[in-house]
Write an enzyme that holds these catalytic residues in place. Structure first.
Site, PDB file in Angstrom:
ATOM      1  N   THR A 134       0.821  -1.215   0.000  1.00 56.75           N
ATOM      2  CA  THR A 134       0.000   0.000   0.000  1.00 56.75           C
ATOM      3  C   THR A 134       0.854   1.264   0.000  1.00 56.75           C
ATOM      4  OG1 THR A 134      -1.521   1.264   1.396  1.00 56.75           O
ATOM      5  CG2 THR A 134      -0.090  -0.255   2.528  1.00 56.75           C
ATOM      6  N   ASP A 135       0.264   2.359  -0.464  1.00 58.44           N
ATOM      7  CA  ASP A 135       0.977   3.644  -0.400  1.00 58.44           C
ATOM      8  C   ASP A 135       1.069   4.168   1.037  1.00 58.44           C
ATOM      9  OD1 ASP A 135      -1.698   4.354  -0.011  1.00 58.44           O
ATOM     10  OD2 ASP A 135      -1.735   5.898  -1.578  1.00 58.44           O
ATOM     11  N   GLU A 136       0.283   3.576   1.948  1.00 60.71           N
ATOM     12  CA  GLU A 136       0.277   4.105   3.323  1.00 60.71           C
ATOM     13  C   GLU A 136       1.614   3.897   4.027  1.00 60.71           C
ATOM     14  OE1 GLU A 136      -3.158   3.443   5.701  1.00 60.71           O
ATOM     15  OE2 GLU A 136      -4.522   3.551   4.005  1.00 60.71           O
ATOM     16  N   TYR A 159      -1.915  -0.368  10.984  1.00 58.87           N
ATOM     17  CA  TYR A 159      -2.050  -1.057   9.694  1.00 58.87           C
ATOM     18  C   TYR A 159      -0.839  -0.786   8.806  1.00 58.87           C
ATOM     19  CZ  TYR A 159      -3.324  -1.561   4.769  1.00 58.87           C
ATOM     20  OH  TYR A 159      -3.305  -1.877   3.424  1.00 58.87           O
ATOM     21  N   LYS A 163       2.124  -3.276   7.346  1.00 57.12           N
ATOM     22  CA  LYS A 163       2.414  -3.469   5.914  1.00 57.12           C
ATOM     23  C   LYS A 163       3.862  -3.092   5.623  1.00 57.12           C
ATOM     24  CE  LYS A 163       0.020  -4.540   2.943  1.00 57.12           C
ATOM     25  NZ  LYS A 163      -0.371  -5.882   2.395  1.00 57.12           N
ATOM     26  N   ARG A 223      -7.463  11.449  -0.561  1.00 59.21           N
ATOM     27  CA  ARG A 223      -7.030  10.132  -1.019  1.00 59.21           C
ATOM     28  C   ARG A 223      -6.981  10.135  -2.548  1.00 59.21           C
ATOM     29  NH1 ARG A 223      -5.861  10.195   3.527  1.00 59.21           N
ATOM     30  NH2 ARG A 223      -6.336   8.713   5.193  1.00 59.21           N
TER      31      ARG A 223
HETATM   32  P1  NAD Z   1      -9.729  -7.290   2.057  1.00 60.78           P
HETATM   33  O1  NAD Z   1      -9.757  -7.019   3.529  1.00 60.78           O
HETATM   34  O2  NAD Z   1     -10.940  -6.996   1.236  1.00 60.78           O
HETATM   35  O3  NAD Z   1      -9.366  -8.825   1.802  1.00 60.78           O
HETATM   36  C1  NAD Z   1      -8.368  -9.492   2.530  1.00 60.78           C
HETATM   37  C2  NAD Z   1      -8.503 -10.981   2.241  1.00 60.78           C
HETATM   38  O4  NAD Z   1      -7.451 -11.647   2.961  1.00 60.78           O
HETATM   39  C3  NAD Z   1      -9.833 -11.583   2.714  1.00 60.78           C
HETATM   40  O5  NAD Z   1     -10.350 -12.442   1.726  1.00 60.78           O
HETATM   41  C4  NAD Z   1      -9.451 -12.357   3.976  1.00 60.78           C
HETATM   42  O6  NAD Z   1     -10.274 -13.493   4.208  1.00 60.78           O
HETATM   43  C5  NAD Z   1      -8.021 -12.758   3.655  1.00 60.78           C
HETATM   44  N1  NAD Z   1      -7.217 -12.976   4.873  1.00 60.78           N
HETATM   45  C6  NAD Z   1      -7.123 -12.159   5.942  1.00 60.78           C
HETATM   46  N2  NAD Z   1      -6.317 -12.715   6.880  1.00 60.78           N
HETATM   47  C7  NAD Z   1      -5.898 -13.895   6.367  1.00 60.78           C
HETATM   48  C8  NAD Z   1      -5.039 -14.926   6.852  1.00 60.78           C
HETATM   49  N3  NAD Z   1      -4.473 -14.842   8.072  1.00 60.78           N
HETATM   50  N4  NAD Z   1      -4.798 -16.001   6.064  1.00 60.78           N
HETATM   51  C9  NAD Z   1      -5.385 -16.091   4.836  1.00 60.78           C
HETATM   52  N5  NAD Z   1      -6.221 -15.162   4.337  1.00 60.78           N
HETATM   53  C10 NAD Z   1      -6.471 -14.075   5.103  1.00 60.78           C
HETATM   54  O7  NAD Z   1      -8.460  -6.502   1.521  1.00 60.78           O
HETATM   55  P2  NAD Z   1      -8.245  -5.703   0.143  1.00 60.78           P
HETATM   56  O8  NAD Z   1      -8.728  -4.330   0.305  1.00 60.78           O
HETATM   57  O9  NAD Z   1      -8.706  -6.540  -0.977  1.00 60.78           O
HETATM   58  O10 NAD Z   1      -6.645  -5.642   0.132  1.00 60.78           O
HETATM   59  C11 NAD Z   1      -5.874  -6.713  -0.416  1.00 60.78           C
HETATM   60  C12 NAD Z   1      -4.410  -6.369  -0.289  1.00 60.78           C
HETATM   61  O11 NAD Z   1      -4.130  -5.177  -1.014  1.00 60.78           O
HETATM   62  C13 NAD Z   1      -3.929  -6.123   1.128  1.00 60.78           C
HETATM   63  O12 NAD Z   1      -2.645  -6.672   1.263  1.00 60.78           O
HETATM   64  C14 NAD Z   1      -3.894  -4.618   1.249  1.00 60.78           C
HETATM   65  O13 NAD Z   1      -2.929  -4.209   2.180  1.00 60.78           O
HETATM   66  C15 NAD Z   1      -3.512  -4.226  -0.156  1.00 60.78           C
HETATM   67  N6  NAD Z   1      -3.966  -2.892  -0.611  1.00 60.78           N
HETATM   68  C16 NAD Z   1      -5.282  -2.532  -0.487  1.00 60.78           C
HETATM   69  C17 NAD Z   1      -5.709  -1.310  -0.981  1.00 60.78           C
HETATM   70  C18 NAD Z   1      -7.154  -0.876  -0.905  1.00 60.78           C
HETATM   71  O14 NAD Z   1      -7.486   0.262  -1.254  1.00 60.78           O
HETATM   72  N7  NAD Z   1      -8.086  -1.733  -0.469  1.00 60.78           N
HETATM   73  C19 NAD Z   1      -4.786  -0.438  -1.590  1.00 60.78           C
HETATM   74  C20 NAD Z   1      -3.442  -0.837  -1.687  1.00 60.78           C
HETATM   75  C21 NAD Z   1      -3.052  -2.082  -1.194  1.00 60.78           C
HETATM   76  O1  DAU Z   2      -4.155   3.984   0.474  1.00 62.16           O
HETATM   77  C1  DAU Z   2      -4.380   2.613   0.380  1.00 62.16           C
HETATM   78  C2  DAU Z   2      -5.213   2.149   1.562  1.00 62.16           C
HETATM   79  O2  DAU Z   2      -6.522   2.653   1.348  1.00 62.16           O
HETATM   80  C3  DAU Z   2      -5.222   0.641   1.721  1.00 62.16           C
HETATM   81  O3  DAU Z   2      -3.938   0.186   2.020  1.00 62.16           O
HETATM   82  C4  DAU Z   2      -6.190   0.231   2.838  1.00 62.16           C
HETATM   83  O4  DAU Z   2      -6.262  -1.188   2.919  1.00 62.16           O
HETATM   84  C5  DAU Z   2      -7.546   0.787   2.516  1.00 62.16           C
HETATM   85  O5  DAU Z   2      -8.455   0.480   3.563  1.00 62.16           O
HETATM   86  C6  DAU Z   2      -7.482   2.303   2.315  1.00 62.16           C
HETATM   87  O6  DAU Z   2      -7.192   2.987   3.569  1.00 62.16           O
HETATM   88  P1  DAU Z   2      -7.945   4.356   3.983  1.00 62.16           P
HETATM   89  O7  DAU Z   2      -7.878   4.499   5.436  1.00 62.16           O
HETATM   90  O8  DAU Z   2      -7.490   5.489   3.147  1.00 62.16           O
HETATM   91  O9  DAU Z   2      -9.443   3.954   3.487  1.00 62.16           O
HETATM   92  P2  DAU Z   2     -10.890   4.131   4.167  1.00 62.16           P
HETATM   93  O10 DAU Z   2     -11.885   3.766   3.128  1.00 62.16           O
HETATM   94  O11 DAU Z   2     -10.973   3.471   5.494  1.00 62.16           O
HETATM   95  O12 DAU Z   2     -10.975   5.701   4.414  1.00 62.16           O
HETATM   96  C7  DAU Z   2     -10.831   6.618   3.331  1.00 62.16           C
HETATM   97  C8  DAU Z   2     -10.921   8.025   3.911  1.00 62.16           C
HETATM   98  O13 DAU Z   2     -12.259   8.239   4.377  1.00 62.16           O
HETATM   99  C9  DAU Z   2     -10.019   8.246   5.105  1.00 62.16           C
HETATM  100  O14 DAU Z   2      -9.523   9.573   5.074  1.00 62.16           O
HETATM  101  C10 DAU Z   2     -10.948   8.065   6.305  1.00 62.16           C
HETATM  102  C11 DAU Z   2     -12.291   8.545   5.776  1.00 62.16           C
HETATM  103  N1  DAU Z   2     -13.493   7.898   6.347  1.00 62.16           N
HETATM  104  C12 DAU Z   2     -13.545   6.545   6.353  1.00 62.16           C
HETATM  105  C13 DAU Z   2     -14.640   5.883   6.880  1.00 62.16           C
HETATM  106  C14 DAU Z   2     -14.701   4.378   6.928  1.00 62.16           C
HETATM  107  C15 DAU Z   2     -14.552   8.665   6.811  1.00 62.16           C
HETATM  108  O15 DAU Z   2     -14.510   9.910   6.770  1.00 62.16           O
HETATM  109  N2  DAU Z   2     -15.639   8.009   7.316  1.00 62.16           N
HETATM  110  C16 DAU Z   2     -15.735   6.661   7.399  1.00 62.16           C
HETATM  111  O16 DAU Z   2     -16.764   6.139   7.913  1.00 62.16           O
END
Ligand code: NAD
Ligand code: DAU
Length: 353
Positions: A134-136, A159, A163, A223
């Site tokens: 992730t970019d975080e 988190y 990562k 974001r």
């Molecule tokens: P998600 O939470 O939707 O899915 C995570 C999946 O991993 C689920 O299917 C869960 O069952 C599985 N999992 C969790 N713990 C596990 C374990 N111990 N063993 C096996 N499986 C397990 O997550 P996502 O948003 O699809 O993110 C996927 C990946 O991409 C993550 O590594 C996250 O850090 C990364 N990522 C997410 C975002 C985003 O915006 N969502 C952005 C950049 C990177």
């Molecule tokens: O940047 C990549 C990341 O983006 C991934 O690595 C993470 O897995 C993914 O969850 C996401 O993280 P964020 O914290 O940016 O996403 P989230 O959707 O939780 O929140 C987006 C923005 O919205 C953040 O500034 C918090 C705000 N927010 C979020 C929720 C859930 C609100 O204002 N209200 C809310 O109820």
């Protein structure tokens, strides 16, 4: 990596993972795709109904922290590529339960690295371990600028710290054991099958139900949003063509303040639901800010564009339209994933607000 034939995808039942699995199963019928997932609250096999009977697809329920299970899976399926997405992914949950993030994101990743290293036992030709990050990990931008692949790590939440630690372990295994790896750091994804604990699907769900729309703080955090299928396409090109030991930033050139994004979603949904203009925006409720809330993320994706020719394929407006359409056409999916444990999570997390 054109010789790769068996690819183990972890976290394939989650949001991004299900899009990656679908893309690989349908685009590469010659490859065997093994989806390894523990099916936590975030994992949902309904996300993969359309490909579950494909002859080149296998699902294995397993936990990446379980070394014995991984050993058996590597012995049985003999993957020559791993695409590792399994993780605890929600920042708010990492604030209330950091240990779950340490065990899955750090220890789980190291356990998976060990399994790959032992199974491949030094015969690394044609093998590849792809770590999806992730970019975080780069922290929070306050004074303009963008994250590049050279930006120093500065994670600010449990988190992102977990990562970042996993990224360091992947690079350390590359350096120490010569494990062939590639890594990418992506910005915020949006699209179908996104669990409604995250901003966009949560707002869509609450707008449809006329529930309050909880915006943290003043809604000024920024974001950079990318359509999930464009992330899956980037993962595809990096897995097949990325340089060994390389890192690629992936982003959408698409920065939005949360409050502006929520207003845009309200406008789109008012139109699609036949509500009067401005009706859903009245549901916006400012709530207590997230602890340690990162102000802004913004990715410089010029390396992947220059070296691998990847670019986002659709505009945000188009992606959001498609996303809202998907949720409105799949309200049973939303109802299902928001029943049960989600209700307790929501009540506990938002009750203080
Ligand atoms: P998600 O939470 O939707 O899915 C995570 C999946 O991993 C689920 O299917 C869960 O069952 C599985 N999992 C969790 N713990 C596990 C374990 N111990 N063993 C096996 N499986 C397990 O997550 P996502 O948003 O699809 O993110 C996927 C990946 O991409 C993550 O590594 C996250 O850090 C990364 N990522 C997410 C975002 C985003 O915006 N969502 C952005 C950049 C990177
Ligand atoms: O940047 C990549 C990341 O983006 C991934 O690595 C993470 O897995 C993914 O969850 C996401 O993280 P964020 O914290 O940016 O996403 P989230 O959707 O939780 O929140 C987006 C923005 O919205 C953040 O500034 C918090 C705000 N927010 C979020 C929720 C859930 C609100 O204002 N209200 C809310 O109820």
């Amino acid at each position: 990596m054109s010789g790769t034939r068996t690819i183990l995808i972890t976290g394939g039942a989650g949001f991004i993972g299900s899009h990656v699995v679908r893309r690989f199963v349908t685009k590469y019928p010659q490859h065997r795709i093994i989806n390894l997932d523990a099916l936590t609250y975030a994992g949902n096999l309904e996300n993969l109904r359309d490909v579950e009977h494909a002859p080149n697809y296998t699902f294995v329920k397993a936990d990446i922290r379980d070394a014995e299970a991984l050993k058996k899976i590597f012995a049985e399926h003999r993957p020559d590529g791993v695409i590792h997405l399994a993780a605890e992914s929600h920042v708010d949950r990492s604030i209330s339960d950091p240990m779950a993030f340490v065990t899955t994101n750090v220890i789980g990743t190291v356990t998976l690295l060990n399994a790959a290293r032992e199974a491949w036992s030094g015969a690394f030709a044609g093998k590849r371990f792809y770590h999806v990050s992730t970019d975080e990990v780069y922290g929070s931008l306050h004074d303009g600028g963008f994250f590049t692949e050279e930006t120093a790590y500065d994670p600010q939440s449990p988190y992102s710290a977990s990562k970042a630690a996993s990224d360091h372990f992947v690079r350390a295994y590359g350096n120490t054991y010569r494990l062939p790896f590639v890594l990418s750091n992506c910005s915020n994804n949006y699209g179908s099958h996104h669990f409604p604990e995250k901003l966009i699907p949560l707002m869509i769900n609450n707008i449809r139900l006329r529930k309050p729309l909880p915006v943290y703080g003043k809604g000024e955090n920024v974001r950079d949003w990318l359509w999930v299928e464009d992330h899956a396409a980037a993962i595809d090109v990096i897995f097949h063509q990325g340089a060994d030991g390389g890192t690629y930033n992936i982003g959408g050139h698409n920065e939005w303040r949360n409050i502006d994004l929520v207003h845009l979603l309200c406008r789109i949904m008012d139109r699609k639901l036949g509500r009067s203009e401005g009706e859903s925006a009245q549901l916006i409720t400012y709530v207590t800010d997230r602890a340690g809330h990162d102000l802004r993320y913004a990715i410089d994706a010029s390396k992947i564009e220059r070296e691998l020719g990847w670019r986002p394929s659709i505009t945000f407006e188009e992606g959001l339209e498609r996303t809202v359409d998907w949720y409105l056409a799949n309200q049973a999916w939303l109802d299902h994933v928001t029943s049960g444990a989600y209700q307790q999570y929501y009540a506990a997390h938002y009750k203080a607000q």
